[in-house]
Design an enzyme around this catalytic site. Structure first.
Site, short mmCIF file in Angstrom:
data_model
loop_
_atom_site.label_atom_id
_atom_site.label_comp_id
_atom_site.label_asym_id
_atom_site.label_seq_id
_atom_site.Cartn_x
_atom_site.Cartn_y
_atom_site.Cartn_z
CD1 TRP A 181 46.50 49.33 23.05
CD2 TRP A 181 44.52 48.56 22.33
NE1 TRP A 181 46.42 48.00 23.38
CE2 TRP A 181 45.22 47.50 22.95
CE3 TRP A 181 43.27 48.30 21.80
CZ2 TRP A 181 44.70 46.22 23.06
CZ3 TRP A 181 42.74 47.02 21.90
CH2 TRP A 181 43.46 46.00 22.54
CE LYS B 236 50.32 44.21 37.82
NZ LYS B 236 48.99 44.09 38.20
CG ASN C 92 39.12 56.92 22.27
OD1 ASN C 92 39.95 57.06 21.37
ND2 ASN C 92 39.28 57.47 23.47
N GLY C 93 36.76 53.41 20.66
CA GLY C 93 35.65 52.45 20.68
C GLY C 93 35.67 51.61 19.42
CE LYS D 81 45.92 52.16 34.86
NZ LYS D 81 46.42 51.01 35.63
CD GLU E 263 47.59 42.00 40.62
OE1 GLU E 263 46.79 41.41 39.87
OE2 GLU E 263 48.02 43.14 40.37
CG HIS F 111 45.75 18.27 41.88
ND1 HIS F 111 45.35 16.98 42.15
CD2 HIS F 111 45.70 18.94 43.05
CE1 HIS F 111 45.06 16.88 43.44
NE2 HIS F 111 45.26 18.06 44.00
CD GLU G 108 49.97 43.75 33.91
OE1 GLU G 108 49.08 44.08 33.12
OE2 GLU G 108 49.86 43.86 35.13
CB CYS H 172 42.07 55.13 21.64
SG CYS H 172 42.19 53.69 20.58
NE ARG I 103 42.23 56.43 27.96
CZ ARG I 103 41.16 56.31 28.71
NH1 ARG I 103 41.14 56.91 29.87
NH2 ARG I 103 40.12 55.62 28.33
C1 F6R Z 1 46.68 44.58 35.19
C2 F6R Z 1 45.70 45.54 34.73
C3 F6R Z 1 44.44 45.02 34.15
C4 F6R Z 1 43.25 45.74 34.81
C5 F6R Z 1 41.94 45.33 34.12
C6 F6R Z 1 40.74 45.94 34.78
O1 F6R Z 1 47.80 45.20 35.70
O2 F6R Z 1 45.89 46.72 34.83
O3 F6R Z 1 44.33 43.66 34.29
O4 F6R Z 1 43.22 45.41 36.15
O5 F6R Z 1 41.99 45.73 32.78
O6 F6R Z 1 40.81 47.32 34.76
P1 F6R Z 1 39.90 48.22 35.69
O7 F6R Z 1 40.28 47.94 37.09
O8 F6R Z 1 40.22 49.62 35.27
O9 F6R Z 1 38.49 47.83 35.41
#
Ligand code: F6R
Length: 610
Positions: A74, A487, A100-101, A605, A483, A506, A490, A2, A27
């Site tokens: 969000w 990527k 937010n929250g 984000k 990782e 396994h 997501e 948000c 966000r």
């Molecule tokens: C993946 C991604 C998330 C963040 C996770 C932690 O691409 O962006 O998995 O890595 O939410 O976020 P931060 O690093 O901001 O604590």
């Protein structure tokens, strides 16, 4: 998660709010809304969907005014629709707020308020706050008292901006667990959940702490605790430029950020390497240096991509510093009561500096009396401020929801930390110098790795319709496999799993057939021969193999379906190079599948809820 933006001044408020919302859209983007106070009347306009949908809705509205608040959502409580979009109001429509929250006790509060005659119109937890303030206001208190009294009743987290007809020259703001920044202008002031929303207007900001409120007007602002103690805040300067939060000709922020990596990796190391001594210097650790260097055990805690960087950190810290390291998801760390001794060190890694689980893990570690250091990107973020000491990774604003440049900068910063500690232990100056020398070649090697783009695009074209992918790596490249899989899943919504290559037999090997692409990171390192055997195992079951290999290595050409050659470097630095083609692969597959790369479904984000 948000986004909030608010303005009070003498300019037309709507363009300011809309510009802020667009900058915050990364966000949260399931719905958005604005509330504008004009000549004693408050107009609220909301729409489901992205900011563009709100913009269309506003086109038919003649809305002007010099103060207002806005929100991009969000969803947590209540499905994303127009009714549940913020802002929310009390019964009378005189109190309007964005939040937010999560209000954890909203059910109990709602019950109490309903029993007192309040009628609710939405499924959100936020609406409770507006009714609660109005309930306290009815009892003859001042508006500010009612605001503070309501906050005192709330369990959970909030960043709140509120306007009211009762005091039409003020925006009330409050923070607990969800960031809020006040932008200080001349004859105008701002509030936002993220500095990027207001940087076009002012660089002077104050960051609210948990338990603080701010009452902002055109002329200035007052800050105090919710218990009514005045607090004096320092005005800080935002250091990044507006260009850093724009796309600069790229179709997506994610692609721009992938391509920024030669610079961001250089920025993470800038001024921190002392080549003659083969060591790194991290100024932000000065206050806790002794505890960092002498820690008998290191915990690394983080979420998502930052957690994967932490796994790379574990490998290098144990190999070179000979100190035991435990890496744990912050969401587990915070609740499982880990055994932490006074002489341990907890390292929290976070891009945003606001991730709720990571923040809670940090607080838990501090409660247990240990030293906590941060590896953070966003300057002035909650986690940056709450750690005992730390290192900024200097990757600049990361807007793409899928984290890319933060990962490589985090790994670079972890290498600096490793060097710093290792050189006070068994690592010789010669070994230190050799690592420093190699680190200095990284920006160029990252740039080289980015040249795989065309090859990767062709591979993406061939595999874009597959429903499952497996990613395999060993040693330092195992976290890279995790990782790479994260990527892909997501942003393209393709199921992908990362595994240590040897673990495949396994279980996951059962999945392999001619329809299963397997991405293997098979660079020339100490595990090379072993990973070649793992590739043989995949090929024996007709799996399709895409191998990331070291430049000049043609041994795998005949064995695998595709090779992606990348520059070689030392084992501990290899993840910084190996991840590049995997970021590109995820990006191109997602684009080819028509996915919204910068705003993938269900994600936002900065995950500020638990
Ligand atoms: C993946 C991604 C998330 C963040 C996770 C932690 O691409 O962006 O998995 O890595 O939410 O976020 P931060 O690093 O901001 O604590």
């Amino acid at each position: 998660m948000c986004g909030i933006v608010g303005y009070i001044g003498n300019k037309d408020v709507l363009p300011i709010l809309m510009d802020g919302l667009k900058r915050l859209e990364y966000r949260g983007y399931d719905s958005a809304g604005v509330a504008i106070l004009d000549e004693g009347k408050i107009k609220v306009i909301k729409q489901v969907g992205k900011i563009a949908a709100l913009e269309t809705e506003l086109n038919g509205n003649s809305t002007s005014g010099k103060m207002g608040i806005a929100h991009t959502r969000w969803a947590t409580h209540g499905e994303p629709n127009q009714v549940n979009a913020h802002p929310h109001t009390d019964e009378s429509g005189n109190i309007i707020l964005v939040h937010n929250g999560i209000i954890e006790n909203y059910n109990a509060l709602k019950k109490m308020l309903v029993s007192k005659g309040h009628t609710f119109h939405t499924d959100t937890d936020t609406e409770t706050v507006a009714h609660l303030i109005s309930e306290f206001f009815q009892n003859g208190t001042s508006f500010e008292e009612a605001f503070r009294a309501a906050l005192n009743e709330i369990d959970g987290t909030y960043g709140i901006a509120m306007i009211t007809k009762h005091e039409p020259e003020k925006i009330y703001c409050a923070r607990k667990g969800s960031p809020l920044v006040i932008g200080v202008g001349e004859g105008e002031n701002f509030v936002a959940s993220d500095a990027s929303a207001i940087i076009a207007h002012t660089r002077n900001v104050i960051y609210l702490e948990d338990g603080e409120i701010a009452i902002i007007s055109r002329e200035g602002f007052v800050t105090k605790t919710i218990d009514n103690k005045t607090v004096t805040k320092r005005i800080e300067k935002i250091s990044f430029d507006l260009e850093r939060i724009e796309k600069a000709g790229y179709p997506h922020f994610m692609l721009k950020e992938i391509h920024e990596q030669p610079d961001t990796v250089a920025d993470a190391m800038r001024g921190r390497l002392i080549e003659e001594e083969g060591v790194a210097k991290l100024g932000g650790l000065t206050p806790i240096l002794h505890n960092v260097l002498r820690a008998r055990k290191i915990f690394i805690t983080a979420c998502g991509t930052s957690y994967h960087a932490g796994l790379v950190g574990e490998y290098m810290l144990e190999q070179y510093c000979r100190v035991p390291v435990e890496v744990e998801y912050a969401s587990e760390f915070r609740y499982r009561d880990p055994i932490i001794e006074d002489d341990n060190l907890v390292v929290v890694i976070t891009q945003s500096g606001e991730t709720a689980d990571t923040l809670a893990a940090l607080r838990e570690a501090k409660r247990k009396g240990t030293t906590v250091m941060g590896l953070v990107n966003v300057v002035g973020s909650s986690i940056a401020r709450e750690t005992h000491g730390g290192t900024y990774i200097h990757a600049g604003p990361e807007i793409g929801v899928a984290s890319t440049k933060a990962f490589t900068s985090q790994v670079a910063a972890l290498t600096l930390l490793t060097l710093m500690i290792a050189r006070t232990k068994a690592m010789s100056a010669e070994e230190g110098r050799s690592i420093v020398k190699e680190m200095k070649t990284l920006p160029e090697k990252v740039a080289q790795a980015l040249k795989t783009d065309e090859t990767v695009k062709k591979i993406a074209e061939e595999f874009k319709e597959k429903r499952n992918f497996l990613y395999l790596g060993r040693g330092y490249n195992y976290p890279v496999a995790l990782e790479g899989a994260l990527k892909l899943k997501e942003i393209s919504y393709i199921h992908a799993e990362g595994y240590p290559a040897a673990e495949m037999k396994h279980g996951p090997i059962a999945l392999i057939d001619e329809d299963m692409p397997v991405v293997v990171i098979a660079t020339r390192d100490s595990t090379y021969e072993k990973i070649v055997s793992n590739i043989e195992e995949v090929k024996a079951r007709k799996g399709r193999v895409i191998a990331v290999v070291s430049e000049g290595d043609d041994k795998l050409d005949k064995l695998v379906d595709y090779t992606i050659p990348i520059p070689m470097t030392r084992d501990l630095l290899q993840p910084i190079i190996s991840i590049i083609p995997l970021q590109l692969l995820a990006y191109h597959i997602a684009v080819l599948r028509g996915c919204d790369v910068d705003q993938p479904r269900n994600l936002a984000k900065s995950v500020t809820v638990e």
